[in-house]
Scaffold this active site. Structure first.
Site, PDB file in Angstrom:
ATOM      1  CG  ASP A  80     -82.553 -73.694  80.429  1.00  0.00           C
ATOM      2  OD1 ASP A  80     -81.645 -73.359  79.674  1.00  0.00           O
ATOM      3  OD2 ASP A  80     -82.683 -74.849  80.867  1.00  0.00           O
ATOM      4  CB  CYS A 129     -79.555 -81.569  81.373  1.00  0.00           C
ATOM      5  SG  CYS A 129     -79.457 -80.669  79.802  1.00  0.00           S
TER       6      CYS A 129
END
Ligand code: RUB
Length: 264
Positions: free
Chosen positions: A162, A94
């Site tokens: 996150d 990512c």
């Protein structure tokens, strides 16, 4: 559309992505409209991520400027700590601005190559690859299903976060659990590069952190009749798969990280 709404739209459609970039943009949006309603709106956009929530809480108590300064200071510290862990080639998945800052810092110390996976369906891996290429850090891109090949070539793996729960679980981009399992299989240490504002206070009283469901047409623009599509944005990694969490609080096991966050 006003400036506040433009920032909201960019966060929602991933023009602004990655938890820390979202927190920074969200703080700037809040400065334009500092009220409870805008906080509610901003927090609804990427609802898995606590970084913006913690940043806004800090900004309410102190100021937006000080919240941004805290993030910048942490970035520098994390980059220094993380760079010492880059002992050879690195795998990442990512796009994490925190990981990329570590790689930039590490480049001053040694030569290494980065293997990254493209991250379907929105290809954030390409953002990583382009940023690194611009900085002249050698980077090789793999499709997600070639992840095992990419990880096998690396000495360490580094991904962002996150959300981090009270059990020391890390929630990150979909594919991250596969990264963790593969790293364990090949004995490649997995480091989570993150600031401590990713700690999710909701995990103290909520059983599960809600995982954002993204629009299905990110996966298949015209979904054929009869086909249903799941498009979760994130997934959870168990603490035992993580070598350490590298944050402004130090290089800590997931358990010690949580302890330190809660002591503050
Ligand atoms: C991005 C992603 C990143 C973390 C950490 O997901 O999962 O690894 O947000 O990034 P998306 P950072 O593209 O869906 O926002 O280190 O920049 O906070």
């Amino acid at each position: 559309m006003g400036k506040f709404e433009i920032i909201c739209k960019k966060i929602k459609n991933l023009e602004i992505q990655g938890a820390e970039n979202i927190a920074k943009a969200g703080l700037k949006a809040y400065a334009l409209k500092p009220n409870k309603n805008s906080i509610k709106k901003l927090l609804s956009l990427r609802y898995t991520e606590p970084c913006l929530a913690n940043a806004l809480k800090f900004a309410e108590k102190n100021s937006v400027k000080e919240a941004l300064e805290y993030l910048e200071r942490s970035d520098k510290l994390i980059a220094k700590l993380g760079a010492n862990l880059v002992k050879g080639n690195v795998y990442t998945h990512c796009h994490s601005s925190s990981v990329n800052k570590v790689l930039v810092e590490a480049k001053n110390k040694r030569n290494f190559k980065v293997y990254c996976t493209e991250t379907r369906p929105r290809f954030q891996g390409r953002i990583t690859a382009v940023e690194l290429a611009k900085l002249k850090i050698p980077v090789e891109m793999y499709v997600d299903s070639a992840m095992r090949l990419a990880i096998k070539k690396a000495k360490v793996a580094m991904i962002g976060a996150d959300s981090i729960t009270k059990k020391g679980e890390v929630i990150n981009k979909i594919g991250s659990e596969l990264v963790a399992d593969t790293c364990n299989h090949f004995k490649v240490p997995l480091y989570i590069i993150t600031n401590s504002w990713k700690f999710d206070m909701r995990s103290l009283y909520k059983k599960e952190i809600p995982i954002e469901k993204r629009p299905v047409n990110e996966v298949w623009d015209k979904v054929p009749r009869g086909v249903s599509i799941a498009n979760p944005a994130f997934e959870k990694i168990k603490p035992s798969s993580i070598k350490a969490i590298v944050s402004e609080l130090g290089i800590l096991s997931p358990k010690s990280f949580v302890k330190k966050v809660l002591k503050r």
